[in-house]
Design a protein around this motif. Structure first.
Motif, PDB file in Angstrom:
ATOM      1  N   LEU A 133      39.436  57.275  33.157  1.00  0.00           N
ATOM      2  CA  LEU A 133      38.562  56.176  32.716  1.00  0.00           C
ATOM      3  C   LEU A 133      39.372  54.914  32.414  1.00  0.00           C
ATOM      4  N   ASN A 186      42.206  54.085  33.713  1.00  0.00           N
ATOM      5  CA  ASN A 186      42.646  53.535  34.994  1.00  0.00           C
ATOM      6  C   ASN A 186      41.513  52.773  35.688  1.00  0.00           C
ATOM      7  N   LEU A 187      40.322  53.350  35.626  1.00  0.00           N
ATOM      8  CA  LEU A 187      39.165  52.701  36.256  1.00  0.00           C
ATOM      9  C   LEU A 187      38.831  51.388  35.551  1.00  0.00           C
ATOM     10  N   ARG A 247      41.287  48.780  36.525  1.00  0.00           N
ATOM     11  CA  ARG A 247      41.016  48.357  37.905  1.00  0.00           C
ATOM     12  C   ARG A 247      39.808  47.408  37.958  1.00  0.00           C
ATOM     13  N   GLU A 248      38.779  47.748  37.171  1.00  0.00           N
ATOM     14  CA  GLU A 248      37.567  46.939  37.149  1.00  0.00           C
ATOM     15  C   GLU A 248      37.858  45.565  36.544  1.00  0.00           C
ATOM     16  N   ARG A 300      39.549  43.500  39.035  1.00  0.00           N
ATOM     17  CA  ARG A 300      38.604  43.085  40.072  1.00  0.00           C
ATOM     18  C   ARG A 300      37.752  41.908  39.587  1.00  0.00           C
ATOM     19  N   LEU A 301      37.313  41.993  38.313  1.00  0.00           N
ATOM     20  CA  LEU A 301      36.483  40.912  37.763  1.00  0.00           C
ATOM     21  C   LEU A 301      37.276  39.616  37.669  1.00  0.00           C
ATOM     22  N   TRP A 339      37.649  38.216  41.014  1.00  0.00           N
ATOM     23  CA  TRP A 339      36.357  37.698  41.464  1.00  0.00           C
ATOM     24  C   TRP A 339      36.094  36.320  40.863  1.00  0.00           C
ATOM     25  N   ARG A 340      36.385  36.151  39.575  1.00  0.00           N
ATOM     26  CA  ARG A 340      36.187  34.855  38.911  1.00  0.00           C
ATOM     27  C   ARG A 340      37.105  33.793  39.505  1.00  0.00           C
ATOM     28  N   TRP A 344      35.771  32.635  42.762  1.00  0.00           N
ATOM     29  CA  TRP A 344      34.679  31.675  42.599  1.00  0.00           C
ATOM     30  C   TRP A 344      35.208  30.308  42.209  1.00  0.00           C
ATOM     31  N   ALA A 345      36.156  30.309  41.266  1.00  0.00           N
ATOM     32  CA  ALA A 345      36.714  29.035  40.805  1.00  0.00           C
ATOM     33  C   ALA A 345      37.415  28.320  41.946  1.00  0.00           C
TER      34      ALA A 345
END
Lengths: 183, 191
Positions: free
Chosen positions: A34, A36-37, A40-41, A44-45, A48-49, A52-53
């Motif tokens: 958990l 590690n996940l 990783r998440e 990723r976020l 992702w931001r 977008w920027a």
């Protein structure tokens, strides 16, 4: 071996296979997975931001570039300065003022004619102040003269004003006389 | 849709999927680990494979809520990950060496098959014997040792029919029994 032996090996194999598959992970494996996940998440976020920027900034830059290229006042400063300088150089130079020959006034004017012409040129309205053009040699000489002989410079200016007024008065009288004669 | 709205939607979706993912991790980690271990026979590699399995589940987590049987879906991913890792791993011949050592112990000790089965040597011998099986039989017997999986589920993981799995298991067991019997006869441990 008979059927009894066969059964015995069945049991042996069954037990061995059971032990073979009976394995337990180290304690806390769920927590490690958990964590590690989650890491990783999170990455990723963040990615992702940033994406977008970056795309927003790129779109803004493109829009700005398009707007600048289509805007009439949006030329590059260097180009604008060059064009301004060209316009100043191409502007017509005002004619020098007339001086009556033989007078004392004329002597002063002869001494100061060129600097005064430069002064007149300098007085011409420029599209931008201060002018991007550096000060010229003649302008420097004029400044030097005014600094060394301020009294004479004032006198010259006053005489020029008086002379200009006399010329304008004479021109008015000539116009009035010609009008009267015409009637 | 503005960037903010998109971010909020993504976070909401992430939160919903996050719960399902966390539940899946808590419920199926041990099964995933055991599947991976049945292939690698190594705790470190099995844990790596477990992490990788759930990384893939995370990647496809949107599917997780619409799947009828998450256990089977995750088990299949785990199996594929373990097989991929096994293919990448260079063959070191350590397993064969362990089997040879175990057989020499068997020869020296003169133990019966039952005594061996209760000790660690039988596991080593069995590992060697299973590794020597044909691929299709080996995969079926490896998965059958996990008590959580029924023959029907093994069939789904291996993408075959249940009947085929049962047949493979029967044949694999026959081969293993014959080899054990031959070993015992060869080293004179039968009493």
């Amino acid at each position: 071996m008979g059927p009894q032996g066969r059964d015995r090996f069945d049991d042996v194999l069954e037990g061995a296979l059971k032990r073979y598959g009976d394995v337990q992970p180290r304690a806390g494996i769920e927590g490690r997975v958990l964590a590690n996940l989650a890491a990783r998440e999170q990455r990723r976020l963040i990615r992702w931001r940033w994406m977008w920027a970056a795309s927003g900034a790129a779109a803004l830059a493109v829009a700005l570039a398009v707007w600048l290229s289509h805007s009439p006042g949006g030329q590059a400063p260097h180009q604008a300065a060059v064009q301004e300088e060209e316009a100043i150089l191409a502007a017509p130079v005002p004619a020098p003022k007339a001086v009556l020959p033989g007078s004392g006034e004329a002597r002063h004017v002869r001494r100061t004619r060129r600097p005064l012409r430069v002064a007149v040129e300098a007085e011409a309205k420029l599209p931008r102040f201060p002018s991007p053009r550096p000060i010229g040699e003649q302008e420097l000489m004029l400044l030097e003269y005014v600094q060394h002989y301020p009294g004479e410079a004032i006198l010259i200016a006053q005489q020029q004003d008086a002379f200009q007024a006399a010329v304008e008065q004479a021109a008015r009288e000539i116009r009035e006389n010609s009008n009267q004669q015409g009637r | 849709m503005t960037e903010r709205a998109l971010t909020e939607n993504a976070l909401l979706m992430t939160a919903t999927n996050q719960d399902a993912l966390e539940a899946a991790v808590r419920e199926h980690t041990r099964l995933v680990y055991r599947i991976a271990y049945s292939v690698s026979r190594n705790h470190h590699d099995a844990e790596d494979a477990t992490q990788e399995t759930f990384m893939r589940v995370l990647r496809y987590r949107r599917k997780l809520q619409g799947i009828d049987d998450p256990k089977r879906w995750i088990a299949r991913i785990a199996w594929r990950v373990a097989i991929e890792q096994e293919k990448k791993r260079p063959a070191d011949g350590q397993g064969e060496k362990d089997v040879a050592d175990a057989i020499s112990q068997l020869r020296a000790g003169g133990k019966t098959a039952e005594e061996l089965a209760s000790g660690g040597e039988m596991s080593t011998i069995l590992e060697g014997l299973i590794a020597a099986l044909p691929d299709s039989l080996r995969d079926a017997i490896r998965l059958s040792t996990l008590q959580e999986l029924l023959p029907g589920e093994i069939a789904k993981i291996l993408e075959t029919s249940e009947a085929s799995v049962r047949s493979r298991l029967f044949r694999a067991r026959q081969i293993l029994k014959d080899k054990l019997r031959a070993l015992e006869a060869q080293h004179g441990t039968t009493r």
